[in-house]
Design a protein around this motif. Sequence first.
Motif, PDB file in Angstrom:
ATOM      1  N   GLY A  96      15.330  33.018  32.895  1.00  0.00           N
ATOM      2  CA  GLY A  96      14.297  32.013  33.066  1.00  0.00           C
ATOM      3  C   GLY A  96      14.725  30.893  33.998  1.00  0.00           C
ATOM      4  O   GLY A  96      15.411  31.108  34.986  1.00  0.00           O
ATOM      5  N   LYS A  97      14.312  29.687  33.657  1.00  0.00           N
ATOM      6  CA  LYS A  97      14.599  28.548  34.531  1.00  0.00           C
ATOM      7  C   LYS A  97      16.074  28.139  34.526  1.00  0.00           C
ATOM      8  O   LYS A  97      16.502  27.362  35.362  1.00  0.00           O
ATOM      9  CB  LYS A  97      13.715  27.365  34.145  1.00  0.00           C
ATOM     10  N   TYR A  98      16.844  28.677  33.598  1.00  0.00           N
ATOM     11  CA  TYR A  98      18.265  28.336  33.524  1.00  0.00           C
ATOM     12  C   TYR A  98      19.150  29.319  34.281  1.00  0.00           C
ATOM     13  O   TYR A  98      20.376  29.166  34.300  1.00  0.00           O
ATOM     14  CB  TYR A  98      18.715  28.255  32.067  1.00  0.00           C
ATOM     15  N   ALA A  99      18.556  30.301  34.904  1.00  0.00           N
ATOM     16  CA  ALA A  99      19.329  31.328  35.617  1.00  0.00           C
ATOM     17  C   ALA A  99      20.208  30.729  36.703  1.00  0.00           C
ATOM     18  O   ALA A  99      21.322  31.197  36.933  1.00  0.00           O
ATOM     19  CB  ALA A  99      18.397  32.377  36.218  1.00  0.00           C
ATOM     20  N   ILE A 100      19.709  29.691  37.361  1.00  0.00           N
ATOM     21  CA  ILE A 100      20.483  29.073  38.442  1.00  0.00           C
ATOM     22  C   ILE A 100      21.802  28.486  37.932  1.00  0.00           C
ATOM     23  O   ILE A 100      22.758  28.331  38.682  1.00  0.00           O
ATOM     24  CB  ILE A 100      19.635  28.019  39.179  1.00  0.00           C
ATOM     25  N   TYR A 101      21.885  28.192  36.655  1.00  0.00           N
ATOM     26  CA  TYR A 101      23.109  27.663  36.055  1.00  0.00           C
ATOM     27  C   TYR A 101      23.920  28.750  35.340  1.00  0.00           C
ATOM     28  O   TYR A 101      25.141  28.727  35.356  1.00  0.00           O
ATOM     29  CB  TYR A 101      22.782  26.550  35.047  1.00  0.00           C
ATOM     30  N   MET A 102      23.231  29.674  34.700  1.00  0.00           N
ATOM     31  CA  MET A 102      23.908  30.685  33.876  1.00  0.00           C
ATOM     32  C   MET A 102      24.654  31.718  34.699  1.00  0.00           C
ATOM     33  O   MET A 102      25.805  32.030  34.398  1.00  0.00           O
ATOM     34  CB  MET A 102      22.907  31.384  32.963  1.00  0.00           C
ATOM     35  N   ALA A 144      27.820  30.533  36.262  1.00  0.00           N
ATOM     36  CA  ALA A 144      28.802  30.286  35.201  1.00  0.00           C
ATOM     37  C   ALA A 144      29.411  31.602  34.718  1.00  0.00           C
ATOM     38  O   ALA A 144      30.627  31.687  34.491  1.00  0.00           O
ATOM     39  CB  ALA A 144      28.144  29.562  34.035  1.00  0.00           C
ATOM     40  N   PHE A 145      28.590  32.644  34.576  1.00  0.00           N
ATOM     41  CA  PHE A 145      29.118  33.958  34.207  1.00  0.00           C
ATOM     42  C   PHE A 145      30.062  34.477  35.281  1.00  0.00           C
ATOM     43  O   PHE A 145      31.125  35.040  34.986  1.00  0.00           O
ATOM     44  CB  PHE A 145      27.989  34.968  33.994  1.00  0.00           C
ATOM     45  N   ALA A 146      29.699  34.302  36.542  1.00  0.00           N
ATOM     46  CA  ALA A 146      30.538  34.779  37.642  1.00  0.00           C
ATOM     47  C   ALA A 146      31.884  34.049  37.669  1.00  0.00           C
ATOM     48  O   ALA A 146      32.938  34.685  37.817  1.00  0.00           O
ATOM     49  CB  ALA A 146      29.816  34.605  38.971  1.00  0.00           C
ATOM     50  N   VAL A 147      31.855  32.741  37.507  1.00  0.00           N
ATOM     51  CA  VAL A 147      33.103  31.963  37.499  1.00  0.00           C
ATOM     52  C   VAL A 147      33.975  32.386  36.321  1.00  0.00           C
ATOM     53  O   VAL A 147      35.199  32.535  36.462  1.00  0.00           O
ATOM     54  CB  VAL A 147      32.791  30.446  37.462  1.00  0.00           C
TER      55      VAL A 147
END
Length: 55
Positions: A8-14, A17-20
């Motif tokens: 959703g709208k939090y994908a740009i943050y999630m 963060a998963f990749a890092v």
Amino acid sequence: MSFDFDAGKYAIYMWPAFAVSAVAFAWLIGDSLAMARRWRREAERLQAELDETRP
């Protein structure tokens, strides 16, 4: 079991963060394995030196 990839709208943050986190875990695992190999070589070298000095 299915995983919902829609963040959703939090994908740009999630997703970053998963990749890092994945990169950090990979780095830690790789560094740990490399350090273990270095310590093993050092232990084998010291053992060889010890065996050479024994009569």
